[in-house]
Structures are given as structure tokens and as C-alpha cells.
Design an enzyme around this catalytic site. Structure first.
Site, short mmCIF file in Angstrom:
data_model
loop_
_atom_site.label_atom_id
_atom_site.label_comp_id
_atom_site.label_asym_id
_atom_site.label_seq_id
_atom_site.Cartn_x
_atom_site.Cartn_y
_atom_site.Cartn_z
N GLU A 1 0.85 -1.19 0.00
CA GLU A 1 0.00 0.00 0.00
C GLU A 1 0.89 1.24 0.00
O GLU A 1 0.47 2.32 0.37
CB GLU A 1 -1.03 -0.01 1.12
CG GLU A 1 -0.55 -0.29 2.50
CD GLU A 1 -1.71 -0.40 3.49
OE1 GLU A 1 -2.43 0.59 3.67
OE2 GLU A 1 -1.88 -1.48 4.09
N CYS B 1 -3.54 -3.94 3.86
CA CYS B 1 -2.56 -4.87 4.42
C CYS B 1 -2.75 -6.31 3.93
O CYS B 1 -1.94 -7.19 4.22
CB CYS B 1 -2.63 -4.84 5.95
SG CYS B 1 -2.48 -3.17 6.59
N SER C 1 -12.20 0.06 12.39
CA SER C 1 -11.19 -0.90 11.91
C SER C 1 -11.05 -2.06 12.90
O SER C 1 -10.89 -3.21 12.50
CB SER C 1 -9.84 -0.21 11.65
OG SER C 1 -9.12 0.00 12.84
N HIS D 1 -2.15 -10.67 11.26
CA HIS D 1 -1.72 -9.34 10.83
C HIS D 1 -1.68 -8.50 12.12
O HIS D 1 -2.64 -8.50 12.89
CB HIS D 1 -2.71 -8.76 9.82
CG HIS D 1 -2.55 -7.29 9.61
ND1 HIS D 1 -1.34 -6.73 9.30
CD2 HIS D 1 -3.42 -6.25 9.71
CE1 HIS D 1 -1.47 -5.42 9.19
NE2 HIS D 1 -2.74 -5.10 9.44
N1 CAA Z 1 -0.96 2.90 30.86
C1 CAA Z 1 -1.42 1.74 30.35
N2 CAA Z 1 -2.39 1.68 29.39
C2 CAA Z 1 -2.89 2.84 28.93
C3 CAA Z 1 -2.46 4.08 29.44
C4 CAA Z 1 -1.44 4.09 30.44
N3 CAA Z 1 -0.98 5.22 30.95
N4 CAA Z 1 -3.15 5.05 28.79
C5 CAA Z 1 -3.99 4.43 27.91
N5 CAA Z 1 -3.83 3.10 28.02
C6 CAA Z 1 -4.53 2.06 27.24
C7 CAA Z 1 -5.99 2.32 27.06
O1 CAA Z 1 -6.73 1.91 28.21
C8 CAA Z 1 -6.28 1.52 25.84
O2 CAA Z 1 -6.37 0.15 26.18
P1 CAA Z 1 -7.70 -0.69 25.81
O3 CAA Z 1 -7.86 -0.55 24.32
O4 CAA Z 1 -7.37 -2.08 26.22
O5 CAA Z 1 -8.80 -0.06 26.55
C9 CAA Z 1 -5.01 1.66 24.99
O6 CAA Z 1 -4.01 2.11 25.91
C10 CAA Z 1 -5.13 2.65 23.86
O7 CAA Z 1 -5.63 3.82 24.39
P2 CAA Z 1 -6.65 4.72 23.56
O8 CAA Z 1 -7.76 3.86 23.02
O9 CAA Z 1 -6.99 5.91 24.36
O10 CAA Z 1 -5.70 5.14 22.33
P3 CAA Z 1 -5.91 6.23 21.23
O11 CAA Z 1 -7.27 6.82 21.23
O12 CAA Z 1 -4.74 7.14 21.33
O13 CAA Z 1 -5.81 5.35 19.88
C11 CAA Z 1 -4.95 3.68 18.44
C12 CAA Z 1 -4.64 4.67 19.55
C13 CAA Z 1 -5.84 2.58 18.99
C14 CAA Z 1 -3.64 3.06 17.94
C15 CAA Z 1 -5.66 4.44 17.30
O14 CAA Z 1 -4.84 5.43 16.78
C16 CAA Z 1 -6.05 3.55 16.16
O15 CAA Z 1 -7.13 3.02 16.19
N6 CAA Z 1 -5.17 3.45 15.15
C17 CAA Z 1 -5.32 2.75 13.91
C18 CAA Z 1 -6.07 1.52 14.01
C19 CAA Z 1 -5.43 0.45 13.24
O16 CAA Z 1 -4.21 0.32 13.17
N7 CAA Z 1 -6.27 -0.36 12.72
C20 CAA Z 1 -5.74 -1.50 12.07
C21 CAA Z 1 -6.77 -2.10 11.22
S1 CAA Z 1 -6.63 -1.35 9.74
C22 CAA Z 1 -5.38 -2.23 9.11
O17 CAA Z 1 -5.17 -3.36 9.38
C23 CAA Z 1 -4.52 -1.50 8.26
C24 CAA Z 1 -3.40 -1.33 9.10
O18 CAA Z 1 -2.64 -2.24 9.35
C25 CAA Z 1 -3.20 0.01 9.67
#
Ligand code: CAA
Length: 358
Positions: free
Chosen positions: A81, A113, A204, A236
Site C-alpha cells: 500500500e 494490508c 477498523s 496481521h
Molecule cells: N498505561 C497503560 N495503558 C494505557 C495508558 C497508560 N498510561 N493510557 C492508555 N492506556 C490504554 C488504554 O486503556 C487503551 O487500552 P484498551 O484498548 O485495552 O482499553 C489503549 O491504551 C489505547 O488507548 P486509547 O484507546 O486511548 O488510544 P488512542 O485513542 O490514542 O488510539 C490507536 C490509539 C488505537 C492506535 C488508534 O490510533 C487507532 O485506532 N489506530 C489505527 C487503528 C489500526 O491500526 N487499525 C488496524 C486495522 S486497519 C489495518 O489493518 C490496516 C493497518 O494495518 C493500519
């Protein structure tokens, strides 16, 4: 006809960033990236590295381990990609570097992916059908994953390439039967001309989990009987926590209790993400890095599952049997990981200003 992986080559770029450095730079608790997302290191390209050089580097290693003649290749397919051009396939850029031309089919496959897996499936089916007329295929999955600076996805970046020669199954025999699932959605996409992807993170995750369940139940039945017999189930890996959530989800659908889901994850899934944690998300290459890691340590006869996901979305579950070849791809991977240069906050910031496009 038995068909599968004849050789593997992996190439990592020459730099990396520890996610704890990134956390400090972005004023985020490092535990969010390490414990919350399960990320450790992000592989990053040096000045003259990109999806073409990584793909060609991986291919050179796979071809050397294969040891066959170039004339015995009938197909080169690249899943990516990180396209270099809207018309010219990435396979042409890579074939140029490898000096590969003549009686072979050359093309690029795009499905986020999932593109690398689709390229592999086409090569496998081409070989098994007899259309290959005894020739083998070179399949490459190569990507550079970059989000916009300060995007929540930034700790999940990465880069890397995996190449596989597909033909005689000296490394692993891949089952021709497979299960797939697709739904047309916008969960992760990159409009033409835009440098970074747009992501609907929660969507996603939902699609990824649903694809995992639908393909796994289609293969193993609603109670997932037989899944335990796998030596490993590779995924993946956009970031390791996402994989853990998918395992918990398929367990819930199958009626597993939390202890069962957790012991399955620890025994069959977690060990497959060892190399992914050193690379980050390498999009099309991500699943095949996990498979390569498992195959480098699997005994002959071990059954391995491989769950591929690509946004848009398409999902597929493949199964294979390790055939016990010497893991020629492990030492070069470990050498790349050992010799690459660590970036710090300031060099990463400078690098980001220069590197606007994947
Ligand atoms: N200590 C420990 N854990 C903590 C923490 C701390 N201080 N602060 C936050 N966390 C935890 C949260 O509780 C959460 O855990 P859970 O999901 O188990 O509840 C985790 O850290 C993430 O926190 P947030 O949900 O608040 O994170 P965010 O809003 O900043 O989002 C992300 C981060 C999830 C990576 C988001 O950017 C995202 O969804 N990114 C893309 C998604 C993705 O990659 N999708 C893939 C499918 S698409 C695909 O396959 C193509 C590809 O490869 C990209």
C-alpha cells in the site's frame, strides 16, 4: 500438486525508534504505548530506503536461499500500500533492481494490508493449477507505514519487507482450502495525493475482529474445535493489543471463558509477535513477518494458521504445515535488527520534517 513456500527473505530498514522515546516527545505516559498498545520499536527508513529498496533487499535474500535459476521464475507479484506510481507496478521497480525480465508475469496487488496475502494466494493457486508449468513465483510484501506527526497511530508505525519464493513446499506446505470474508467499508484509507492514511480506529477494530471470527468459524466450526491443535496462530499485527482483542472476541463468540482465551493467546499467539514488536506495523509484510518468525522455530509437521486482514475490508485465514527447512531467513533478520541505528527524539523530529510521504 503440493505447493507452498520454498524460501523466505526479510529486510528491515536501517533505523528504528523506541516507542518510549516517542512517548516522551509527545508528552504521553510510555505505558500507554508499551502496555496499552503492546508496541516496542518502530522500524524507520534511512535516506535511500523505501518500499522498493526494502522489497528488493528481501527478494535478494529469498532468491539466494532458494538457489534456483532466474529463468525458473514465472511470476513476480508485489503486495503493497506504498505504491510508487498510480500506473507502473511496484513489481517493475523491484524487477529493475533485481534485473528480472523476460518470460514472467509481473504485477502489483493492492488491498491495504491484505495485498501481500492476495499476491501469495494468486501465486499458490497459479502453481497448484499447473499454469506455472513447473516454474516458481516470487511474492513480495513491502510497506512503509507512517501516520501524521502527533496522530494517535504514530506509535504503531513501522516498515519492512518479506519475500517468498512460492513453489515446492520446502519451508511450508500451504493448504489450498482457505476461508475468506469481505465487506465494503471505509475503516482505513489513503485518498490519492494524501501523504498519510485516514483511520476510523474503532471501526477498523470491529471489522478486524469480525473478519477473524467469520474466517475462523468457517474453517474450524462455531465451537472452534481443532483450533487448539494448531502449533501457532499468526495475525496481521497493526499493534499487538489489537491481536489480543481479536483473540478475546473469537473466544467469546465460541463460548470460551476468559481463562481459556487468555491461555490460548499466551501459548499460540503471543510468541508469534516477537519480531513484529521490533518492526512495528509493516502493513502487507506484518502477517508474513509473524509467520516467518514462527516457521524459524517450528518443528517439521507443525500446523500454523495465518489471519490476514486488509482495510476496506478483506480477511482470510490460511493454514499451512511446516516442512522443517533450515531457517535461513532468521539470521539476516536478527542482523538487521541488531545493526540498525537507534533514533532519539531530536533526530526523529528532524527526520519527520524531511519525510512527509510514505
Ligand atoms: N498505561 C497503560 N495503558 C494505557 C495508558 C497508560 N498510561 N493510557 C492508555 N492506556 C490504554 C488504554 O486503556 C487503551 O487500552 P484498551 O484498548 O485495552 O482499553 C489503549 O491504551 C489505547 O488507548 P486509547 O484507546 O486511548 O488510544 P488512542 O485513542 O490514542 O488510539 C490507536 C490509539 C488505537 C492506535 C488508534 O490510533 C487507532 O485506532 N489506530 C489505527 C487503528 C489500526 O491500526 N487499525 C488496524 C486495522 S486497519 C489495518 O489493518 C490496516 C493497518 O494495518 C493500519
Amino acid at each position: 500438486m503440493k505447493t507452498g513456500i520454498s524460501s523466505i527473505g526479510i529486510k528491515l530498514p536501517s533505523r528504528y525508534l523506541d516507542v518510549r522515546e516517542l512517548a516522551t516527545l509527545r508528552s504521553v505516559d510510555p505505558n500507554k504505548f508499551t502496555k496499552g498498545l503492546g508496541c516496542h520499536q518502530i522500524a524507520l527508513c534511512g535516506d535511500h530506503e523505501d518500499a522498493v529498496s526494502l522489497g528488493a533487499g528481501a527478494a535478494e535474500r529469498a532468491l539466494e536461499a532458494w538457489g534456483g535459476r532466474r529463468e525458473d521464475l514465472g511470476l513476480i507479484a508485489v503486495g503493497t500500500e506504498t505504491a510508487a506510481d498510480m500506473s507502473r507496478p511496484l513489481s517493475a521497480f523491484i524487477a529493475e533492481k533485481l534485473e528480472l525480465s523476460g518470460a514472467l508475469r509481473s504485477y502489483e496487488v493492492k488491498h491495504a494490508c491484505y495485498g501481500g496475502t492476495l499476491a501469495l494466494r494468486q501465486a499458490l493457486e497459479w502453481h497448484a493449477s499447473g499454469a506455472a508449468a513447473g516454474k516458481s513465483a516470487l511474492v513480495i510484501a513491502s510497506d512503509v507505514s507512517l501516520y501524521a506527526p502527533k496522530d494517535p497511530g504514530e506509535p504503531t508505525q513501522g516498515a519492512g519487507a518479506v519475500a517468498m519464493v512460492i513453489g515446492a513446499p520446502t519451508v511450508a506446505e500451504i493448504d489450498i482450502a482457505t476461508t475468506s470474508w469481505s465487506e465494503p467499508v471505509f475503516d482505513f484509507w489513503r485518498p490519492v495525493g494524501e501523504a498519510h492514511p485516514r483511520v476510523d480506529g474503532p471501526l477498523s477494530l470491529d471489522c478486524y475482529k469480525r473478519g477473524a471470527w467469520e474466517t475462523t468459524r468457517a474453517r474450524f466450526g462455531d465451537d472452534l474445535a481443532g483450533l487448539d491443535e494448531l502449533h501457532a496462530l499468526c495475525f496481521h499485527t497493526p499493534f499487538p493489543k489489537m491481536v489480543k482483542k481479536a483473540v478475546r472476541f473469537i473466544g467469546e463468540q465460541a463460548g470460551w471463558d476468559e481463562a481459556k482465551a487468555s491461555s490460548f493467546f499466551e501459548a499460540k499467539v503471543e510468541p508469534s509477535m516477537r519480531w513484529n514488536r521490533q518492526v512495528g506495523n509493516s502493513y502487507t509484510a506484518s502477517l508474513w513477518i509473524a509467520v516467518a518468525d514462527v516457521l524459524s522455530r517450528a518443528p517439521s509437521g507443525a500446523r500454523i494458521g495465518a489471519y490476514s486482514y486488509g482495510s476496506g475490508f478483506g480477511a482470510e485465514l490460511l493454514t499451512m504445515t511446516a516442512t522443517g527447512a533450515a531457517p535461513t531467513w532468521a539470521a539476516p533478520f536478527e542482523q538487521d535488527a541488531l545493526t540498525r541505528a537507534a533514533m532519539d527524539q531530536s533526530s526523529y523530529e528532524t527526520w519527520r520534517v524531511k519525510t512527509t510521504h510514505a
